[in-house]
Design an enzyme around this catalytic site. Structure first.
Site, PDB file in Angstrom:
ATOM      1  N   ASP A  13       0.390  -1.027  -0.080  1.00  0.00           N
ATOM      2  CA  ASP A  13       0.361   0.476   0.438  1.00  0.00           C
ATOM      3  C   ASP A  13       1.126   1.144  -0.163  1.00  0.00           C
ATOM      4  O   ASP A  13       0.280   2.226   0.591  1.00  0.00           O
ATOM      5  CB  ASP A  13      -0.897  -0.188   0.979  1.00  0.00           C
ATOM      6  N   GLU A  14       2.529   1.398  -0.545  1.00  0.00           N
ATOM      7  CA  GLU A  14       2.987   2.591  -0.339  1.00  0.00           C
ATOM      8  C   GLU A  14       2.782   3.384  -1.428  1.00  0.00           C
ATOM      9  O   GLU A  14       3.586   4.260  -1.687  1.00  0.00           O
ATOM     10  CB  GLU A  14       4.389   1.556  -0.560  1.00  0.00           C
ATOM     11  N   HIS A  43      -2.893  -2.923  -7.171  1.00  0.00           N
ATOM     12  CA  HIS A  43      -2.818  -1.147  -7.574  1.00  0.00           C
ATOM     13  C   HIS A  43      -3.442  -0.155  -7.649  1.00  0.00           C
ATOM     14  O   HIS A  43      -4.361  -0.441  -9.256  1.00  0.00           O
ATOM     15  CB  HIS A  43      -1.554  -1.388  -8.564  1.00  0.00           C
ATOM     16  N   ASP A 286       1.717  14.830   0.305  1.00  0.00           N
ATOM     17  CA  ASP A 286       1.026  15.849   0.798  1.00  0.00           C
ATOM     18  C   ASP A 286       0.295  15.402   2.161  1.00  0.00           C
ATOM     19  O   ASP A 286      -0.713  15.982   2.785  1.00  0.00           O
ATOM     20  CB  ASP A 286       0.090  15.797  -0.167  1.00  0.00           C
TER      21      ASP A 286
END
Length: 339
Positions: A13-14, A43, A286
């Site tokens: 989940d990077e 993905h 962010d």
């Protein structure tokens, strides 16, 4: 031309999908090959505001001129494969994809076992995709291969030969990994891991790429690592803290809420060493600093974000070459020319 591998450095989940999609569109590799476990990893890619999620095919599908390959080490679920061919029809995937004839097949009984076994699904927290049982059958030499499935025949190829031929011809080859280093069967938090190694060495092997033919290894880290399922997570924060920080996420495959933690510099350094990282990619900057959203020039990043990147480089010992500052393909800072 070089070849490079992209792998996850944490618990999956990077945001590897977004990095791979950018590389596919920016570098325009002629061949994009997928290694990894199978359909237990999803993905996601945002293209013109639309989300595309893939579990079987390479995330680099967004580059419409690339040959898309699924390496021999990858498990294939024909149901998922044909669904994605239809799901991605706008990208003309059907005409470009090849599956290695030696891929092992995920059968319906593998998925049933994965979903009902109290140890696998209950304690370990597997996705229910059937990958563990399918790999077990592969080790026992009783799994069927892609060449045994009539419907797959039009897509069969020798991926190892294609990848090496491409390099011999001077073509650029991008190799995608799945999951993350912390889920490696060998180096992860056993037994709370996936059913094979997920390091860059294993991904290269999956597609038939020898170690001397890999030029770069890009290891992807998320500013706030996440983990789906059970297992150790040393820097995990409470759900309340994650909600306060706006870090509520759900798994692409399972839909389960992801556990969230603080960036683990020590773990990242170990991960980068074992993977042989030459470049780091940092995603969701962010989320770490909301003022970094959408910035595409490193010099215009706020001080807090710059300090975080500098700390990562210092403590992990590998330069940061790619920084994602938002979900869209263009929300990226590419520093590779400075490395």
């Amino acid at each position: 031309m070089p070849s490079y591998i992209v792998v996850g450095g944490q618990w999956g989940d990077e945001g590897k999908g977004s990095i791979i999609a950018y590389l596919a569109m920016h570098d325009k590799p002629e061949v994009i090959a997928r290694g990894g476990v199978g359909t237990n990893a999803g993905h996601s890619v945002f293209v013109n505001g639309k989300k595309y999620a893939v579990r079987q095919l390479p995330t680099g599908f967004v580059h419409k001129d690339a040959r898309l390959l699924v390496g021999a080490g990858v498990l294939v679920d024909p149901e998922v494969f044909f669904y994605e061919l239809e799901h991605l029809k706008d990208f003309n995937v059907k005409e470009r994809v090849g599956i290695d004839y030696r891929c092992a097949i995920i059968e319906p009984e593998h998925k049933e076992l994965d979903r009902t076994n109290s140890y696998l699904h209950g304690k370990i927290g597997t996705t229910g995709s059937g990958c563990g049982p399918a790999n077990a059958d592969r080790v026992l030499r009783r799994a069927r291969q892609a060449k045994d499935i009539k419907e797959l025949e039009p897509y069969l190829t020798d991926v190892a030969a294609e990848v090496n031929d491409a390099l011999d011809e001077g073509k650029l080859v991008l190799v995608e990994g799945t999951q993350g280093f912390g889920l490696s069967l060998y180096f992860g938090t056993y037994p709370y891991v996936t059913s094979k190694d997920t390091s860059a060495s294993a991904i290269a092997s999956d597609v038939g790429l020898g170690p001397t033919r890999v030029d770069d290894v890009i290891v992807v880290f998320k500013s706030f690592p996440t983990r789906v399922g059970a297992g150790p997570f040393p820097t995990e924060m409470s759900q309340e803290e994650a909600e306060r920080l706006g870090l509520v996420e759900y798994g692409t495959v399972t839909g389960r809420r992801r556990r969230v933690g603080w960036f683990d510099f020590e773990f990242a350094r170990y991960s980068a060493r074992i993977n042989g990282a030459t470049i780091l990619a940092i995603t969701m900057l962010d989320k770490y600093d909301k003022d970094a959203f959408g910035v595409t020039d490193f010099d215009k990043l706020p001080a807090k974000a710059k300090e975080f990147i500098a700390e990562i480089e210092e403590k992990v010992g590998v330069p940061v070459g790619l920084i994602k500052t938002g979900p869209e393909l263009e929300h990226i800072i590419d520093l590779r020319e400075n490395i």
